[in-house]
Design a protein around this motif. Sequence first.
Motif, PDB file in Angstrom:
ATOM      1  N   CYS A  61      -5.658  -3.074  -8.194  1.00 43.52           N
ATOM      2  CA  CYS A  61      -6.138  -1.926  -7.421  1.00 43.52           C
ATOM      3  C   CYS A  61      -6.095  -0.643  -8.245  1.00 43.52           C
ATOM      4  O   CYS A  61      -6.960   0.243  -8.099  1.00 43.52           O
ATOM      5  N   VAL A  62      -5.097  -0.526  -9.119  1.00 45.85           N
ATOM      6  CA  VAL A  62      -4.972   0.658  -9.979  1.00 45.85           C
ATOM      7  C   VAL A  62      -6.166   0.748 -10.916  1.00 45.85           C
ATOM      8  O   VAL A  62      -6.759   1.818 -11.113  1.00 45.85           O
ATOM      9  N   GLU A  63      -6.533  -0.383 -11.490  1.00 46.76           N
ATOM     10  CA  GLU A  63      -7.616  -0.419 -12.468  1.00 46.76           C
ATOM     11  C   GLU A  63      -8.972  -0.081 -11.864  1.00 46.76           C
ATOM     12  O   GLU A  63      -9.807   0.546 -12.520  1.00 46.76           O
ATOM     13  N   GLU A  67     -10.779   7.182  -8.283  1.00 45.47           N
ATOM     14  CA  GLU A  67     -10.138   8.484  -8.099  1.00 45.47           C
ATOM     15  C   GLU A  67      -8.712   8.519  -8.647  1.00 45.47           C
ATOM     16  O   GLU A  67      -8.022   9.531  -8.511  1.00 45.47           O
ATOM     17  N   HIS A  68      -8.279   7.408  -9.258  1.00 44.39           N
ATOM     18  CA  HIS A  68      -6.911   7.307  -9.799  1.00 44.39           C
ATOM     19  C   HIS A  68      -5.888   7.677  -8.717  1.00 44.39           C
ATOM     20  O   HIS A  68      -4.917   8.381  -8.968  1.00 44.39           O
ATOM     21  N   ALA A  69      -6.137   7.149  -7.519  1.00 44.08           N
ATOM     22  CA  ALA A  69      -5.282   7.468  -6.366  1.00 44.08           C
ATOM     23  C   ALA A  69      -4.160   6.446  -6.168  1.00 44.08           C
ATOM     24  O   ALA A  69      -3.343   6.610  -5.269  1.00 44.08           O
ATOM     25  N   ILE A  70      -4.142   5.400  -7.003  1.00 41.02           N
ATOM     26  CA  ILE A  70      -3.140   4.347  -6.832  1.00 41.02           C
ATOM     27  C   ILE A  70      -2.301   4.209  -8.099  1.00 41.02           C
ATOM     28  O   ILE A  70      -2.835   4.185  -9.212  1.00 41.02           O
ATOM     29  N   THR A  71      -1.006   4.123  -7.909  1.00 44.53           N
ATOM     30  CA  THR A  71      -0.078   3.891  -9.013  1.00 44.53           C
ATOM     31  C   THR A  71       0.862   2.749  -8.622  1.00 44.53           C
ATOM     32  O   THR A  71       0.909   2.342  -7.468  1.00 44.53           O
ATOM     33  N   LYS A  76       5.479  -1.986  -6.711  1.00 44.34           N
ATOM     34  CA  LYS A  76       4.567  -1.947  -5.569  1.00 44.34           C
ATOM     35  C   LYS A  76       3.489  -0.887  -5.774  1.00 44.34           C
ATOM     36  O   LYS A  76       3.733   0.151  -6.403  1.00 44.34           O
ATOM     37  N   SER A  77       2.306  -1.137  -5.206  1.00 44.21           N
ATOM     38  CA  SER A  77       1.237  -0.130  -5.278  1.00 44.21           C
ATOM     39  C   SER A  77       1.540   1.014  -4.319  1.00 44.21           C
ATOM     40  O   SER A  77       2.031   0.807  -3.216  1.00 44.21           O
ATOM     41  N   VAL A  78       1.248   2.226  -4.771  1.00 42.74           N
ATOM     42  CA  VAL A  78       1.448   3.434  -3.968  1.00 42.74           C
ATOM     43  C   VAL A  78       0.143   4.204  -3.940  1.00 42.74           C
ATOM     44  O   VAL A  78      -0.420   4.525  -4.991  1.00 42.74           O
ATOM     45  N   ILE A  79      -0.352   4.493  -2.744  1.00 40.32           N
ATOM     46  CA  ILE A  79      -1.625   5.205  -2.602  1.00 40.32           C
ATOM     47  C   ILE A  79      -1.375   6.683  -2.355  1.00 40.32           C
ATOM     48  O   ILE A  79      -0.603   7.048  -1.464  1.00 40.32           O
ATOM     49  N   ASP A  80      -2.039   7.516  -3.134  1.00 44.35           N
ATOM     50  CA  ASP A  80      -2.040   8.955  -2.875  1.00 44.35           C
ATOM     51  C   ASP A  80      -3.206   9.209  -1.929  1.00 44.35           C
ATOM     52  O   ASP A  80      -4.364   9.274  -2.350  1.00 44.35           O
ATOM     53  N   ARG A  86     -11.624   6.668   0.226  1.00 47.54           N
ATOM     54  CA  ARG A  86     -11.981   5.553   1.105  1.00 47.54           C
ATOM     55  C   ARG A  86     -13.211   4.793   0.622  1.00 47.54           C
ATOM     56  O   ARG A  86     -14.078   4.398   1.404  1.00 47.54           O
ATOM     57  N   CYS A  87     -13.288   4.596  -0.681  1.00 46.28           N
ATOM     58  CA  CYS A  87     -14.413   3.827  -1.221  1.00 46.28           C
ATOM     59  C   CYS A  87     -14.241   2.335  -0.957  1.00 46.28           C
ATOM     60  O   CYS A  87     -15.198   1.563  -1.096  1.00 46.28           O
ATOM     61  N   LEU A  88     -13.025   1.907  -0.665  1.00 46.19           N
ATOM     62  CA  LEU A  88     -12.698   0.540  -0.252  1.00 46.19           C
ATOM     63  C   LEU A  88     -12.663  -0.471  -1.399  1.00 46.19           C
ATOM     64  O   LEU A  88     -12.422  -1.668  -1.173  1.00 46.19           O
ATOM     65  N   LYS A  89     -12.874  -0.028  -2.616  1.00 45.47           N
ATOM     66  CA  LYS A  89     -12.927  -0.961  -3.742  1.00 45.47           C
ATOM     67  C   LYS A  89     -11.613  -1.687  -3.954  1.00 45.47           C
ATOM     68  O   LYS A  89     -11.597  -2.860  -4.333  1.00 45.47           O
TER      69      LYS A  89
END
Length: 299
Positions: A61-63, A67-71, A76-80, A86-89
């Motif tokens: 999901c990070v890759e 918007e580089h909103a996930i780290t 664990k993945s963390v969403i900013d 909300r592109c859903l990709k």
Amino acid sequence: MMEGLVFNIQGFSLHDGPGIRTTVFLKGCPLNCKWCSNPESIRPVPEIMSYSLRCVGCGRCVEICPEHAITIAHGKSVIDWEKCDRCLKCATVCLTGGITLVGKRMSVEEIVAEVEKDALFYVNSGGGVTFSGGEPLKQFEFTEQLCKECRSRGIHTALDTSGFCEWEKLERVLEHVDLVLYDVKHLDPVKHREWTGVDNKVIVENAVRVAGKVRTWLRVPLIPSFNDSQGDVKKIVELGKSIGAEKVSLLPYHRLSVTKYAGLGKGYLLGRLTEIPEDRIRNLKKSSESAGIEISLRE
């Protein structure tokens, strides 16, 4: 081919009408109840929901996030959520369900095919299909066609609704409905608006019309400090009796949906509100039965 937005189809449902049922949850709702147990149903568009426990920290999901909103933090993945557009990709590449897509376009034919898979259970239990949400009348033309198709196949059809809709639209849907599960939250318009975001005038007016046309059960979500007093419940029960509803179902508040809000990047508005004690719920039921209408719990 008519399509609508669905966020869940739940088989073997025992609390959305008589018998064993399939409940089809449609996305989109004009209300914004503070306690909503299905917050993923409110927005009428597909969206993502994160489940930390399912995440294995693979980083797919990070890759893919533009918007580089996930780290990744602590595996664990963390969403900013402020960066997320909300592109859903991310949901399309997650293999474990750590991030899932909520809301799928389905045709009337596809949904009816799913519903018919459990037809034998409906016959043996007196069950059928229930269309819920969200608010199914938000997609009233789609709901109308779903009800029409199911009923034409001999499937008992129920509509779970808040009644917050133009009567002309609601009336069209009712032509193909066997039972209405009609949600009544509060009879005070000011308090209703404060807790749901909308006035209750249309809701009360439509309740009278619906009960005069189709079998109707009133449903009352019991929310602490909102409508759980004997006086509040009594008024709704008296309304049910006066309009000819078959029964009133009391649905006690629960906190099972709290984690859903975090998964959607939302804050839970009711904070530390606690569930109503069982003995108090039983007392509310007992005190309501004197009105001369059937009172049930959790149905």
